[in-house]
Design a protein around this motif. Structure first.
Motif, PDB file in Angstrom:
ATOM      1  N   LYS B 421      13.049 -10.114  -5.835  1.00  0.00           N
ATOM      2  CA  LYS B 421      12.156  -9.477  -6.459  1.00  0.00           C
ATOM      3  C   LYS B 421      10.894 -11.077  -7.352  1.00  0.00           C
ATOM      4  N   THR B 422      11.861 -11.858  -7.283  1.00  0.00           N
ATOM      5  CA  THR B 422      10.811 -12.814  -8.191  1.00  0.00           C
ATOM      6  C   THR B 422      11.710 -14.620  -7.519  1.00  0.00           C
ATOM      7  N   THR B 423      10.230 -15.185  -8.285  1.00  0.00           N
ATOM      8  CA  THR B 423      11.361 -16.671  -8.034  1.00  0.00           C
ATOM      9  C   THR B 423      11.818 -16.742  -9.580  1.00  0.00           C
ATOM     10  N   LEU B 424      11.566 -16.363 -10.027  1.00  0.00           N
ATOM     11  CA  LEU B 424      11.907 -16.574 -11.650  1.00  0.00           C
ATOM     12  C   LEU B 424      13.604 -16.033 -11.563  1.00  0.00           C
ATOM     13  N   LYS B 425      14.744 -17.539 -11.969  1.00  0.00           N
ATOM     14  CA  LYS B 425      16.279 -17.556 -12.405  1.00  0.00           C
ATOM     15  C   LYS B 425      16.559 -17.201 -13.418  1.00  0.00           C
ATOM     16  N   TYR B 430      12.621 -20.237 -19.508  1.00  0.00           N
ATOM     17  CA  TYR B 430      11.241 -20.733 -19.898  1.00  0.00           C
ATOM     18  C   TYR B 430      10.539 -20.518 -21.068  1.00  0.00           C
ATOM     19  N   ILE B 485       7.974 -11.172 -14.860  1.00  0.00           N
ATOM     20  CA  ILE B 485       9.033 -11.395 -14.340  1.00  0.00           C
ATOM     21  C   ILE B 485       8.501 -11.076 -12.579  1.00  0.00           C
ATOM     22  N   GLU B 486       8.140 -10.183 -12.061  1.00  0.00           N
ATOM     23  CA  GLU B 486       7.942  -9.884 -11.205  1.00  0.00           C
ATOM     24  C   GLU B 486       6.083 -10.462 -11.166  1.00  0.00           C
ATOM     25  N   SER B 487       5.881 -11.101 -11.699  1.00  0.00           N
ATOM     26  CA  SER B 487       4.606 -12.156 -11.832  1.00  0.00           C
ATOM     27  C   SER B 487       5.186 -13.545 -11.573  1.00  0.00           C
ATOM     28  N   ASN B 488       6.135 -14.079 -11.834  1.00  0.00           N
ATOM     29  CA  ASN B 488       6.799 -14.898 -11.724  1.00  0.00           C
ATOM     30  C   ASN B 488       6.217 -15.768 -12.775  1.00  0.00           C
ATOM     31  N   SER B 489       5.765 -15.263 -13.705  1.00  0.00           N
ATOM     32  CA  SER B 489       5.935 -15.903 -15.129  1.00  0.00           C
ATOM     33  C   SER B 489       5.562 -15.560 -16.737  1.00  0.00           C
TER      34      SER B 489
END
Lengths: 172, 549
Positions: B421-425, B430, B485-489
């Motif tokens: 559900k996220t592009t974060l890994k 970060y 995390i869901e917001s990718n930032s």
């Protein structure tokens, strides 16, 4: 456990006996958190009153020790919070505290050694080694993860061992 | 460990001492308790007594004493200069209480001495050394100590053969290395000991064995330039009877046979691969001290079977890594196989915990998680970061300039139910992006948080995992980790919960047990949460942190 039941029913003698059984634990715990004798006296006195007033609320009789030590820890932290504002007057209070430590140094080897380990390790050390509580019980009492209790004990263990040995040598 | 445990428990339980004053509290309570037949009356009486606590009495006496002192000082000023009185008070309050015995000895007793510009250490007995802090050390750390005094420190288990004073990391962090009777090494961290319990005193303390070092006959101080920043890194080499040297790592096992040397220096593998002509130097200079970090001499490198220069993992001896055309590969040494881990890789280096840190470019792809490797996004490089807090799935680092970095540990996304559900890994570090005011621009033009302190933990009755930080200008900012995390930032889901104004003296972030009760005192719920601690109007106050979902 009968003593606890009696104390719950208002038997003062039973309550006194329970306190007598736990007073060393109480003193050692308060001593690990607080830095001077007056504060320790205050914390213990307030704990005794609070415990006597609320013993009916203790659900499991077998947890009397845990329960009263938990109350004591809260009282100790309350006193620390209250004292923080006083710390601004460092000129007087710091000198007083050093004096108090002088007195404590002559009190016992264990206290002397405890003075030399980090503040955060002291409470865990006393609860575990002196009071005999388990890691899980300490975790619940202090509201910190079991892993934190374990790591603090681990940090304290080696240092305590060497310090105690050293003190033995000094006093031989 | 069990023996130590039993010994400590036995010693602690032997101590049954309770001071008389404390004992009287128990006795008084006991007497009052028994004498009263009615519980209620008893409790009332106790409550009245509690207002006259020892502390209150003490305060009363203190006030009286202070009043008396003021009168006396006032009288004293008639005959004495007032400033002298003030100076005397300062001397008392700033004094550091020394627990090591001060020691004096004749020159004949000194068996060996080592010193640098900061400290001097002498062996004055089979197991006794004397430590003297020099003026430079005292001034550097602004200590109120006397440089003429020497403090005794005693070895408990072994006789001391020789002593060496050197520095590790910086030129101002002295360490004492002791060669013991069996040629093992023990050490003292001078700065750590001085900084421990400074309010109540400190104690120089022989920390114990430097693990792995045996047959040591001498030491030498070494230094080298950092490659990626200004400054010089200091280290101490242990020298064995056969002349072999090893950089001392006091925190880890020192394996004489492991060619890996311990260093904080950053290395750029790409540069190395471009310098093939210098490779011959690797073999010619194996035992030399590396003065200017000529990384080509660094024994951590391993020539992989494909002819690549690989960096060997310190945590997994079967793995080595190399970069080619910005791709990161892992070499399984025993099986001699290669795995493509990521592309868009800039450089690799070791961190303080011996993980391999992979610096990513702006565009990158990670194909494989690797327990030895952590990735840093392209802009997480401007600072040196220190791990300030971690739970099992999230690490928080803070940079020298106040910027914050979060690393999602393997399994962190699963814990929050955010897999896919996220592009974060996971395993990537970060930057936390600052919001509104209280932010700063770095040279890349990116906006970072500027935190003076941070705290990660569950917040509120809903136990939201939240990162809270306090900015230089007194804002309290919280980030709902899941939402971010869901917001990718690590910017999303932020809220300012309190502003520390001039009338509030911020004393820190903390955790506090909150009990919500009905008016009659019955408890509704209880939860532990992050609070902002501050002093206002002389009183310690708390404000719960809010972390909006």
């Amino acid at each position: 456990m009968k003593l606890v039941e009696k104390a719950k029913n208002g038997n003062a003698q039973a309550f006194n006996e329970l306190i007598e059984e736990n007073k060393l634990k109480m003193y050692k715990t308060a001593r690990a958190i607080l830095k001077n004798e007056e504060d320790i006296c205050d914390a213990i006195q307030e704990t005794l009153i609070s415990a006597y007033k609320n013993i009916n609320k203790l659900q499991e009789n077998k947890y009397f020790s845990t329960w009263i030590i938990r109350i004591l820890i809260n009282k100790c932290y309350d006193i620390i919070s209250k004292n923080k504002k006083i710390e601004n007057f460092t000129d007087i209070s710091a000198a007083e505290e050093v004096k108090v430590y002088d007195n404590y140094d002559s009190e016992s080897i264990v206290n002397k050694v405890l003075n030399e380990i980090d503040e955060e390790l002291k409470v865990v050390t006393v609860l575990y080694y002196y009071d005999g509580f388990s890691v899980k019980e300490i975790s619940e009492m202090l509201k910190i993860p079991e892993g934190t209790v374990k790591s603090r004990l681990s940090r304290a263990r080696d240092k305590l061992y060497i310090l105690l040995k050293r003190e033995e040598g000094v006093y031989e | 460990m069990n023996n130590n445990d039993n010994y400590i428990r036995k010693k602690m339980q032997e101590d049954n001492f309770i001071p008389e004053k404390v004992n009287k509290v128990f006795e008084n309570f006991s007497i009052n308790n028994i004498n009263e037949n009615s519980n209620n009356e008893n409790i009332q009486k106790q409550n009245v007594v509690s207002f006259f606590t020892y502390k209150n009495l003490n305060k009363f006496l203190s006030v009286a004493a202070v009043f008396l002192c003021v009168v006396l000082v006032g009288m004293g000023t008639l005959v004495k200069n007032k400033s002298t009185e003030v100076e005397n008070i300062n001397i008392v309050t700033n004094a550091v209480y020394i627990k090591n015995k001060e020691i004096t000895f004749s020159n004949e007793e000194v068996r060996a001495t080592s010193e640098n510009s900061l400290i001097k250490v002498s062996i004055v007995g089979d197991r006794t050394i004397a430590i003297q802090l020099k003026d430079k050390f005292i001034k550097t750390y602004n200590l109120n100590l006397d440089s003429s005094k020497q403090y005794e420190t005693v070895s408990q288990h072994k006789n001391i053969k020789d002593v060496f004073v050197g520095c590790i990391v910086s030129e101002n962090t002295p360490y004492v290395m002791l060669i013991m009777e069996d040629n093992t090494v023990e050490y003292i961290e001078i700065l750590y000991d001085v900084n421990s319990n400074t309010k109540y005193g400190f104690n120089f303390f022989i920390q114990g064995n430097v693990v792995g070092l045996s047959n040591v006959v001498s030491f030498e101080q070494g230094s080298r330039k950092y490659t990626n920043k200004e400054g010089i890194y200091y280290y101490i080499n242990a020298i064995r009877q056969d002349g072999k040297k090893r950089e001392i790592d006091i925190w880890n096992y020192n394996d004489w046979d492991d060619p890996t040397t311990y260093t904080y220096n950053k290395l750029n593998v790409n540069n190395e691969l471009e310098n093939n002509n210098e490779k011959e130097e690797i073999n010619n200079n194996e035992n030399e001290i590396i003065e200017n970090n000529q990384y080509l001499n660094d024994e951590r490198y391993y020539k992989c079977s494909l002819g690549k220069i690989c960096l060997k993992s310190k945590l997994d001896k079967n793995s080595a890594y190399y970069i080619e055309n910005n791709n990161l590969y892992r070499n399984n040494i025993s099986e001699d196989t290669y795995t493509h881990i990521a592309e868009g890789v800039d450089s690799i280096e070791f961190d303080e915990e011996n993980n391999i840190i992979v610096q990513l470019k702006q565009e990158y792809s990670i194909y494989l998680n690797d327990n030895n490797v952590f990735f840093e996004e392209y802009d997480v490089v401007a600072n040196e970061y220190t791990l300030v807090q971690n739970d099992d799935k999230f690490y928080v680092f803070r940079g020298n300039d106040g910027s914050i970095v979060i690393q999602i540990v393997q399994g962190g996304l699963q814990r929050l139910g955010l897999e896919g559900k996220t592009t974060l890994k996971e395993n990537v570090r970060y930057n936390v992006v600052g919001i509104n005011v209280g932010v700063q621009n770095n040279s890349n033009g990116n906006i970072y948080a500027n935190a003076i302190t941070t705290m990660l933990g569950e917040v509120g009755p809903n136990k939201i995992l939240c990162l809270t930080y306090v900015t230089l200008d007194g804002q309290i900012i919280s980030i709902d980790i899941k939402n971010a995390i869901e917001s990718n930032s690590f910017k999303g889901g932020t809220t300012t919960t309190a502003i520390l104004t001039k009338d509030k003296e911020f004393t820190g972030l903390g955790r506090k047990l909150i009990e919500e009760k009905y008016e009659d005192g019955e408890k509704i719920e209880e939860y532990e949460t992050i609070v902002v601690k501050y002093i206002q109007d002389g009183e310690q106050k708390y404000q719960e942190v809010v972390c909006l979902q």
